[in-house]
Design a protein around this motif. Sequence first.
Motif, PDB file in Angstrom:
ATOM      1  N   VAL A 107     -85.583  57.237  39.016  1.00 55.16           N
ATOM      2  CA  VAL A 107     -84.699  58.391  38.879  1.00 55.16           C
ATOM      3  C   VAL A 107     -83.343  58.056  39.484  1.00 55.16           C
ATOM      4  CG1 VAL A 107     -84.363  60.837  39.358  1.00 55.16           C
ATOM      5  CG2 VAL A 107     -86.673  59.950  39.011  1.00 55.16           C
ATOM      6  N   GLN A 108     -82.303  58.236  38.673  1.00 55.23           N
ATOM      7  CA  GLN A 108     -80.931  57.929  39.109  1.00 55.23           C
ATOM      8  C   GLN A 108     -80.089  59.199  39.110  1.00 55.23           C
ATOM      9  OE1 GLN A 108     -79.039  54.865  36.798  1.00 55.23           O
ATOM     10  NE2 GLN A 108     -76.981  55.516  37.388  1.00 55.23           N
ATOM     11  N   GLY A 109     -79.285  59.361  40.148  1.00 56.07           N
ATOM     12  CA  GLY A 109     -78.416  60.525  40.254  1.00 56.07           C
ATOM     13  C   GLY A 109     -77.281  60.255  41.219  1.00 56.07           C
ATOM     14  N   VAL A 110     -76.402  61.239  41.363  1.00 54.08           N
ATOM     15  CA  VAL A 110     -75.274  61.138  42.295  1.00 54.08           C
ATOM     16  C   VAL A 110     -75.657  61.859  43.578  1.00 54.08           C
ATOM     17  CG1 VAL A 110     -72.840  61.678  42.682  1.00 54.08           C
ATOM     18  CG2 VAL A 110     -73.635  61.046  40.391  1.00 54.08           C
ATOM     19  N   VAL A 171     -83.616  55.784  42.768  1.00 55.78           N
ATOM     20  CA  VAL A 171     -84.872  55.690  43.516  1.00 55.78           C
ATOM     21  C   VAL A 171     -85.940  55.191  42.549  1.00 55.78           C
ATOM     22  CG1 VAL A 171     -86.557  56.925  44.905  1.00 55.78           C
ATOM     23  CG2 VAL A 171     -84.153  57.593  44.995  1.00 55.78           C
ATOM     24  N   GLN A 172     -86.593  54.090  42.899  1.00 56.93           N
ATOM     25  CA  GLN A 172     -87.518  53.433  41.988  1.00 56.93           C
ATOM     26  C   GLN A 172     -88.974  53.754  42.326  1.00 56.93           C
ATOM     27  OE1 GLN A 172     -86.074  49.339  42.517  1.00 56.93           O
ATOM     28  NE2 GLN A 172     -85.261  49.441  40.437  1.00 56.93           N
ATOM     29  N   ASN A 173     -89.812  53.641  41.314  1.00 56.07           N
ATOM     30  CA  ASN A 173     -91.269  53.732  41.441  1.00 56.07           C
ATOM     31  C   ASN A 173     -91.724  55.055  42.048  1.00 56.07           C
ATOM     32  OD1 ASN A 173     -91.584  51.143  40.354  1.00 56.07           O
ATOM     33  ND2 ASN A 173     -91.350  50.195  42.356  1.00 56.07           N
ATOM     34  N   LYS A 189     -93.284  62.431  42.695  1.00 54.13           N
ATOM     35  CA  LYS A 189     -93.563  62.377  44.121  1.00 54.13           C
ATOM     36  C   LYS A 189     -92.309  61.978  44.897  1.00 54.13           C
ATOM     37  CE  LYS A 189     -96.647  60.240  47.507  1.00 54.13           C
ATOM     38  NZ  LYS A 189     -97.751  59.267  47.716  1.00 54.13           N
ATOM     39  N   GLY A 190     -92.049  62.672  46.007  1.00 55.38           N
ATOM     40  CA  GLY A 190     -90.910  62.336  46.856  1.00 55.38           C
ATOM     41  C   GLY A 190     -89.634  63.023  46.419  1.00 55.38           C
ATOM     42  N   CYS A 191     -88.524  62.516  46.948  1.00 58.14           N
ATOM     43  CA  CYS A 191     -87.221  63.137  46.702  1.00 58.14           C
ATOM     44  C   CYS A 191     -86.375  62.263  45.787  1.00 58.14           C
ATOM     45  CB  CYS A 191     -86.485  63.400  48.018  1.00 58.14           C
ATOM     46  SG  CYS A 191     -86.267  61.938  49.027  1.00 58.14           S
ATOM     47  N   VAL A 192     -85.441  62.877  45.100  1.00 56.60           N
ATOM     48  CA  VAL A 192     -84.501  62.181  44.218  1.00 56.60           C
ATOM     49  C   VAL A 192     -83.084  62.535  44.653  1.00 56.60           C
ATOM     50  CG1 VAL A 192     -86.141  62.241  42.311  1.00 56.60           C
ATOM     51  CG2 VAL A 192     -84.418  64.013  42.494  1.00 56.60           C
ATOM     52  N   ILE A 201     -81.072  60.890  35.681  1.00 56.48           N
ATOM     53  CA  ILE A 201     -81.523  60.033  34.586  1.00 56.48           C
ATOM     54  C   ILE A 201     -82.898  59.493  34.948  1.00 56.48           C
ATOM     55  CG2 ILE A 201     -81.043  57.991  33.204  1.00 56.48           C
ATOM     56  CD1 ILE A 201     -78.080  58.382  33.900  1.00 56.48           C
ATOM     57  N   ILE A 202     -83.883  59.791  34.128  1.00 56.58           N
ATOM     58  CA  ILE A 202     -85.260  59.385  34.391  1.00 56.58           C
ATOM     59  C   ILE A 202     -85.608  58.227  33.443  1.00 56.58           C
ATOM     60  CG2 ILE A 202     -87.614  60.205  34.698  1.00 56.58           C
ATOM     61  CD1 ILE A 202     -86.247  63.083  34.305  1.00 56.58           C
ATOM     62  N   GLN A 203     -85.997  57.087  34.009  1.00 59.63           N
ATOM     63  CA  GLN A 203     -86.312  55.913  33.212  1.00 59.63           C
ATOM     64  C   GLN A 203     -87.707  55.413  33.559  1.00 59.63           C
ATOM     65  OE1 GLN A 203     -83.025  53.466  34.524  1.00 59.63           O
ATOM     66  NE2 GLN A 203     -81.973  53.752  32.574  1.00 59.63           N
ATOM     67  N   LYS A 204     -88.342  54.794  32.563  1.00 63.58           N
ATOM     68  CA  LYS A 204     -89.652  54.203  32.821  1.00 63.58           C
ATOM     69  C   LYS A 204     -89.722  52.812  32.191  1.00 63.58           C
ATOM     70  CE  LYS A 204     -92.078  56.022  28.780  1.00 63.58           C
ATOM     71  NZ  LYS A 204     -93.289  56.696  28.293  1.00 63.58           N
TER      72      LYS A 204
END
Length: 204
Positions: A107-110, A171-173, A189-192, A201-204
């Motif tokens: 998950v990628q963000g500002v 944030v990966q994995n 799970k966890g924070c973004v 942006i959600i990538q897999k």
Amino acid sequence: MSGLIGRKIGMTSIFDENGKNIPCTVIEAGPCVVTQVRTKGVDGYEALQLGFDDKNEKHSTQAAVGHFKKAGTVAKKKVVEFQFENEYKLGEVLTVDVFAEGEFVDVQGVSKGKGFQGVVKRHGFGGVGQATHGQHNRLRAPGSVGASSYPSRVFKGMRMAGRMGGDNVKVQNLRVLKVVADKNLILVKGCVPGCKNSYVIIQK
């Protein structure tokens, strides 16, 4: 790498099958519209351009309105390119069904902007730690930043006070805990990174 554009809703927690409380982030993933199909013959690479979140036409340029009209949709606020293994057509809508429970995503963000901060908050400096031996208002100071006679300058990369936050962070994995298909929600799970209602942006 396939994925979707989403919006961070906020954080909550759920219980797993063992009764353990797991903190997680709720993300509204999609629906995203395929607004352009990149091909190797025309663009030199293969990718899908996805658009998310409708934008008022009067706030869009005519070029953008015409671009999205080719896909049969209205103007979008957020546009990102992804590389999918499957083939999708122009104007096709992708939903949260792209993801499955149990798989891992990035998950990628500002990140949140925190303004101008000192070295203790920005870099985790410990400070002086005591106020004796003539210390006056130096408890959170950075200390020495360079020698005088040589090199007579401050080296690049010196950790000093400055603007903090507002950076692109990935944030990966993160494990997908739950997928709510009817509401286009995904729980990871966890924070973004980012504040509430910010784009991710959600990538897999």
